[in-house]
Design an enzyme around this catalytic site. Sequence first.
Site, mmCIF file in Angstrom:
data_model
loop_
_atom_site.group_PDB
_atom_site.id
_atom_site.type_symbol
_atom_site.label_atom_id
_atom_site.label_comp_id
_atom_site.label_asym_id
_atom_site.label_seq_id
_atom_site.Cartn_x
_atom_site.Cartn_y
_atom_site.Cartn_z
ATOM 1 N N SER A 117 0.627 -1.045 -0.123
ATOM 2 C CA SER A 117 0.030 0.258 -0.251
ATOM 3 C C SER A 117 1.424 1.604 -0.102
ATOM 4 C CB SER A 117 -0.884 0.222 1.229
ATOM 5 O OG SER A 117 -1.300 1.428 1.022
ATOM 6 N N TYR A 141 -1.341 0.424 10.253
ATOM 7 C CA TYR A 141 -2.068 0.109 8.948
ATOM 8 C C TYR A 141 -0.821 -0.172 8.270
ATOM 9 C CZ TYR A 141 -3.423 -0.690 4.018
ATOM 10 O OH TYR A 141 -3.681 -1.163 2.914
ATOM 11 N N LYS A 145 1.999 -3.107 6.561
ATOM 12 C CA LYS A 145 2.338 -3.603 4.793
ATOM 13 C C LYS A 145 3.310 -3.361 5.299
ATOM 14 C CE LYS A 145 -1.693 -4.553 3.125
ATOM 15 N NZ LYS A 145 -1.423 -5.542 2.407
#
Length: 328
Positions: A117, A141, A145
Amino acid sequence: MTWLITGGAGYIGAHVARAMTEAGERVAVLDDLSSGDAARLPDGVPLVRGSVLDRETVDRALKEHGVTGVVHLAAKKQVGESVERPLLYYRENVHGLTVLLEAVVAAGVRSFVFSSSAAVYGMPDVDLVTEATPCLPINPYGETKLAGEWLVRAVGAAHGLSTACLRYFNVAGAARPELADTGVFNIIPMMFDRITRGERPRIFGDDYATPDGTCVRDYIHIEDLATAHLAAARRLAERPEAGDLTLNVGTGHGVSVREMAQLVGEVTGRPDLTPETGPRRPGDPARVVAANDLITRTLGWSPRHDVRSMVVSAWEGWRLRHPDASAD
């Protein structure tokens, strides 16, 4: 060659499964259906219901379907939730990836595509984000990643696994109405939701250092993202020595939130709804737009859809689930 797509019944995963099967690739899907829907899968694609955290289920899926490559999309992906529940995100996104890679190495799988991402970049202060832009994630998050990329590359180097990490930017649109995003966490469905309820679209902050004061983002059509995964998978299968790719997946063009609100108003038939402006959201960078020349050179991939087609296709999917919504 058979590819196992983890999270293949989700919004992105189902589009990847569709793109790969239509291109003639053999595909199986592993999904716990916590947010996915088996009805999204193309006809004939086998589904193994289970989590990447369950080593026994992963081993069975790899063996039963003769898997030789994996496209890993299964993950938790809501930024706000990751701040509130970091343990959940690290368990699902990092530990789950660890379990999956252990199974992949044991099974002798040779190719691994990791869906990363642009959140790994955090708040980059550049006009165009390249793959060399420092990675400074600002939420759990994004951290998971980035940690996932590190793990994928390390395992690839240690065990001869060809790998590709795809850093996708803001995903939107749908190949078919029934495959549209069902969540209300991204800007386009958030605006649809408000318009459907007779409310004005909301803009978070209009005092950024951008041409119209609102945040600028790079929106990538879900079909283009899916074909990028297909191109990466084929590159690893055909040229395994070219493993360890890290590539942005974006259009290279920025669209401001105000421009998006105007376009959404036009597509939904409510251009009269002037957006309301609220305060900035913490952690929102002013501009995040991809440099995509590396993926074009490396994979021969380039985006084919413009932002209007993203909004139109997303609106068709929204109307399918909300029959009372209509474009006048």
